[in-house]
Design an enzyme around this catalytic site. Structure first.
Site, short mmCIF file in Angstrom:
data_model
loop_
_atom_site.label_atom_id
_atom_site.label_comp_id
_atom_site.label_asym_id
_atom_site.label_seq_id
_atom_site.Cartn_x
_atom_site.Cartn_y
_atom_site.Cartn_z
N TYR A 157 3.87 1.81 -10.22
CA TYR A 157 4.50 0.51 -9.08
C TYR A 157 3.28 1.09 -8.08
O TYR A 157 3.02 -0.66 -7.02
CB TYR A 157 5.57 1.00 -8.17
CG TYR A 157 6.40 0.68 -7.03
CD1 TYR A 157 6.95 -0.73 -7.78
CD2 TYR A 157 6.49 1.28 -6.46
CE1 TYR A 157 7.88 -1.89 -6.85
CE2 TYR A 157 7.23 0.27 -5.52
CZ TYR A 157 8.09 -0.59 -5.59
OH TYR A 157 8.03 -1.31 -4.20
N LYS A 192 1.11 -1.90 -6.20
CA LYS A 192 1.00 -2.42 -4.42
C LYS A 192 -0.02 -2.77 -3.94
O LYS A 192 -0.29 -3.06 -2.84
CB LYS A 192 2.44 -2.18 -4.39
CG LYS A 192 3.86 -1.98 -4.47
CD LYS A 192 4.37 -3.59 -3.48
CE LYS A 192 6.29 -3.51 -4.05
NZ LYS A 192 6.13 -4.67 -3.32
N SER A 210 5.24 -0.40 -0.37
CA SER A 210 6.07 0.86 0.38
C SER A 210 5.33 2.33 0.34
O SER A 210 3.75 2.16 -0.11
CB SER A 210 6.81 1.11 -1.51
OG SER A 210 6.94 2.02 -1.19
N SER A 211 5.48 2.88 0.99
CA SER A 211 5.15 3.64 1.31
C SER A 211 4.16 4.48 -0.03
O SER A 211 4.14 5.72 0.12
CB SER A 211 5.71 4.95 2.87
OG SER A 211 6.68 5.21 1.15
N CYS A 212 5.24 4.77 -0.77
CA CYS A 212 4.32 5.01 -2.49
C CYS A 212 2.56 4.99 -2.53
O CYS A 212 2.30 5.13 -3.62
CB CYS A 212 5.37 5.00 -3.13
SG CYS A 212 5.27 3.70 -4.38
#
Ligand SMILES: NC(=O)c1ccc[n+]([C@@H]2O[C@H](COP(=O)([O-])OP(=O)(O)OC[C@H]3O[C@@H](n4cnc5c(N)ncnc54)[C@H](OP(=O)(O)O)[C@@H]3O)[C@@H](O)[C@H]2O)c1
Ligand SMILES: C[C@@H]1O[C@H](OP(=O)(O)OP(=O)(O)OC[C@H]2O[C@@H](n3cnc4c(=O)[nH]c(N)nc43)[C@H](O)[C@@H]2O)[C@@H](O)[C@H](O)[C@@H]1O
Length: 319
Positions: free
Chosen positions: A138, A142, A109-111
């Site tokens: 998170y 990732k 994810s972009s986070c």
């Protein structure tokens, strides 16, 4: 390389992304798909995952299984978001490697990018600054997944790739108001307020953060593209390269749903990252771009929501 006979394991096939990937593969004529629900195969259980890989011996693995949620779920359940995601991806990626699976696509994810990364955020901004506190748990899981994929490419020359989609929406999204992302929350809140005599809608934060949104069918298309091409890099951003403020999004969803009341901003709730705009040039140069414009995608998702109102479930993160 993938053929119509390749055995493809979709981890998380009932989720928003996994179900879109499954639809896409079926539409393209790929029938040799394997999948399990979390009650049949708990991906946190290493022995069970190894047993599943020994039995099924997939040619291709798509990892769309994860503990996923919006800003408040990430903030309130740091343990689940960090530990469960590490467990799930460690088990899938290590078994994928041990079985010498031909191709792996790992979804993140972009986070993963720093809170104050230069905009638009390129893949090279990874680990150049500190993370947004609400979703650092998170994000760290990732980032570990991205590095596992990178390590396997470097050391064993595996054709494994990490795709980092921007914020997603579409059919089979989570519409639970405590744990969902902003777009499904807005669809549900505006719809229920309209049904309730155009009551005011409470939204979170200041409305000033900016986000980029991609329809999940486009992610499935990007996964399909990646399956069918040998990719030069280990990591690719997947998005539209366009963003909108949360306030702007609220007005758009309000108009699509047909709500005519007030919006109240609850500034005791967090804003999160001020802006998350993807630099999508690496994927564009590889030959892939998105198809679905946001307004069309939100209209279609609102229709899906209306047709599936009975299916909307509460999500219990601690279960
Ligand atoms: N949603 C977004 O906005 C977004 C944005 C960027 C990236 N992504 C990425 O896309 C991927 C999928 O996200 P999503 O939105 O599709 O999530 P989702 O709708 O919540 O689906 C997640 C899936 O993971 C499975 N799962 C979770 N824990 C499991 C466990 N312990 N054992 C087995 N299966 C388990 C669930 O299986 P069951 O249904 O069988 O329980 C579920 O189908 C994630 O890696 C996420 O990082 C999502
Ligand atoms: C894609 C995901 O993005 C997530 O960050 P992030 O975009 O802030 O997650 P969202 O929950 O989509 O929130 C985006 C923005 O919308 C605001 N917002 C306004 N009203 C609402 C509402 O009713 N519900 C929700 N959920 N938000 C709302 C929220 O404060 C935040 O500024 C990460 O926490 C995940 O780890 C993941 O990366």
């Amino acid at each position: 390389m993938i053929t119509k006979d390749s055995k493809i394991y979709i981890a998380g096939h009932r989720g928003m992304v996994g179900s879109a990937v499954k639809r896409k593969l079926k539409n393209e004529g790929y029938e040799n798909l394997v999948y399990r629900t979390s009650s049949d195969l708990d991906l946190r259980n290493q022995q069970a995952v190894q047993g599943f890989f020994d039995q099924e011996k997939p040619d291709i693995v798509i990892d769309a299984a994860a503990r996923v949620g919006g800003i408040m779920a990430n903030k309130e359940y740091p343990w689940q978001f960090l530990y469960e995601n590490l467990e799930i991806q460690n088990n899938i990626i290590s078994s994928t490697h041990e079985q010498e699976v031909d191709k792996l696509i790992f979804l993140g994810s972009s986070c993963i990018y720093p809170k104050h990364a230069e905009q638009p955020m390129s893949e090279d901004s990874l680990l150049t600054g500190s993370l947004e506190p609400t979703n650092q748990w998170y994000a760290i899981a990732k980032i570990a997944g991205v590095k596992m994929v990178d390590a396997l490419r470097r050391q064993y020359d595996h054709d494994y790739v990490s795709l980092m989609p921007t914020n997603l929406y579409g059919p089979n999204d989570n519409f639970d108001l405590e744990t969902s992302h902003v777009l499904p929350a807005m669809i549900r809140k505006f719809h229920e307020a309209k049904e309730n005599g155009h009551a005011p809608v409470p939204l979170w934060g200041t409305g000033s953060p900016r986000r980029e949104f991609l329809h999940v069918n486009d992610v499935a298309d990007a996964v399909f593209f990646t399956l069918n091409n040998e990719m030069e890099y280990d990591l690719y951003n997947v998005g539209t390269g366009k963003d909108i403020s949360i306030k702007g999004l609220a007005l758009l969803v309000q108009e699509i749903v047909g709500h005519e009341g007030d919006i109240n901003w609850d500034t005791s709730k967090p804003d999160g990252t001020p802006r998350k705009l993807m630099d999508v040039s690496r994927m564009t140069e590889a030959g892939w771009t998105y198809n679905i414009e946001m307004e069309d995608g939100i209209r279609a998702t609102y229709e899906w929501f209306l047709e599936n109102l009975d299916e909307i479930k509460e999500v219990d993160i601690e279960s």
